[in-house]
Design an enzyme around this catalytic site. Structure first.
Site, mmCIF file in Angstrom:
data_model
loop_
_atom_site.group_PDB
_atom_site.id
_atom_site.type_symbol
_atom_site.label_atom_id
_atom_site.label_comp_id
_atom_site.label_asym_id
_atom_site.label_seq_id
_atom_site.Cartn_x
_atom_site.Cartn_y
_atom_site.Cartn_z
ATOM 1 N N HIS A 77 12.081 -22.389 9.759
ATOM 2 C CA HIS A 77 11.215 -23.112 10.698
ATOM 3 C C HIS A 77 9.739 -23.098 10.314
ATOM 4 C CE1 HIS A 77 14.108 -23.232 14.404
ATOM 5 N NE2 HIS A 77 14.676 -23.639 13.285
ATOM 6 N N ASP A 104 0.873 -1.175 0.000
ATOM 7 C CA ASP A 104 0.000 0.000 0.000
ATOM 8 C C ASP A 104 0.912 1.227 0.000
ATOM 9 O OD1 ASP A 104 0.862 0.434 2.606
ATOM 10 O OD2 ASP A 104 -1.139 0.378 3.508
ATOM 11 N N CYS A 112 3.455 -2.748 3.882
ATOM 12 C CA CYS A 112 2.538 -1.661 4.231
ATOM 13 C C CYS A 112 3.257 -0.801 5.256
ATOM 14 C CB CYS A 112 1.181 -2.190 4.697
ATOM 15 S SG CYS A 112 1.175 -3.140 6.226
ATOM 16 N N THR A 165 3.307 -0.963 8.566
ATOM 17 C CA THR A 165 3.920 -1.785 9.619
ATOM 18 C C THR A 165 4.260 -3.204 9.164
ATOM 19 O OG1 THR A 165 1.727 -2.527 10.289
ATOM 20 C CG2 THR A 165 2.624 -0.595 11.435
ATOM 21 N N HIS A 207 10.295 -29.574 11.848
ATOM 22 C CA HIS A 207 9.464 -28.406 11.529
ATOM 23 C C HIS A 207 8.335 -28.748 10.557
ATOM 24 C CE1 HIS A 207 12.255 -26.111 13.824
ATOM 25 N NE2 HIS A 207 13.252 -26.590 13.092
HETATM 26 C C1 RB5 Z 1 -1.978 2.859 6.330
HETATM 27 O O1 RB5 Z 1 -2.059 4.101 6.928
HETATM 28 C C2 RB5 Z 1 -1.563 1.805 7.337
HETATM 29 O O2 RB5 Z 1 -2.640 1.536 8.188
HETATM 30 C C3 RB5 Z 1 -1.095 0.555 6.629
HETATM 31 O O3 RB5 Z 1 -0.032 0.861 5.796
HETATM 32 C C4 RB5 Z 1 -0.586 -0.562 7.519
HETATM 33 O O4 RB5 Z 1 0.377 -0.110 8.396
HETATM 34 C C5 RB5 Z 1 -1.608 -1.373 8.183
HETATM 35 O O5 RB5 Z 1 -1.294 -2.329 8.905
#
Ligand code: RB5
Length: 149
Positions: free
Chosen positions: A97, A7, A64, A66, A132
């Site tokens: 694993h 994203d 994304c 995170t 595993h």
């Molecule tokens: C977008 O703002 C953010 O929510 C997305 O990139 C991601 O971190 C979601 O887990």
């Protein structure tokens, strides 16, 4: 083929990974997004996850903000084992694993250089098998609703 998706929060690190793949002549398909405009990460997670489960792609990489949102969405697709990674040790261990088939990273967590390093480790580390295999099979049984161990 390696399937890629992101994203807006993961665009920059995905593009860094694309450069690494091109420099190393590794075949890939980029399922988007392609601009910094705000988009919904589940769409790209689904595209990459189904590319992997259909056999079009051997492995996937999703980015994304995170790495968490794309991993949650991808893991809803049967057959996907998507792992959020933010250090080299986990990039290696989730292949060795867990036989992870999608690497998830965060553009607000990892630098471009780190993301490329994690991708390099992930793509070049085999599954260890042995004890595993049983554990990955247990994950599959949970997914199938046949877990009774
Ligand atoms: C977008 O703002 C953010 O929510 C997305 O990139 C991601 O971190 C979601 O887990």
């Amino acid at each position: 083929m390696i399937a890629l998706g992101c994203d807006h929060g993961g665009l920059e690190i995905k593009n860094a990974v694309i450069k690494y793949l091109e420099d190393n002549k590794i075949n890939y398909k980029d399922y988007g997004c392609y601009t910094s405009e705000s988009v919904d990460y589940p769409k790209y997670a689904y595209k990459v996850a189904t590319a992997v489960t259909s056999g079009k792609a051997e492995l996937g990489i999703l980015c994304c903000g995170t790495g968490i949102g794309v991993s949650m969405a991808a893991n809803k697709v049967k057959g996907i084992r998507a792992a959020v990674v933010s250090n080299e040790f986990c990039a290696e261990m989730t292949r060795r694993h867990n036989d992870a088939n999608i690497l998830c990273m965060g553009g607000r967590v990892s630098t471009k250089d780190e993301a490329v390093k994690f991708a390099d480790i992930f793509l070049n580390t085999p599954f260890d098998g042995d004890r595993h295999t049983k554990r990955v099979d247990m994950i599959k049984a949970i997914e199938e609703g046949t877990y009774n161990i």
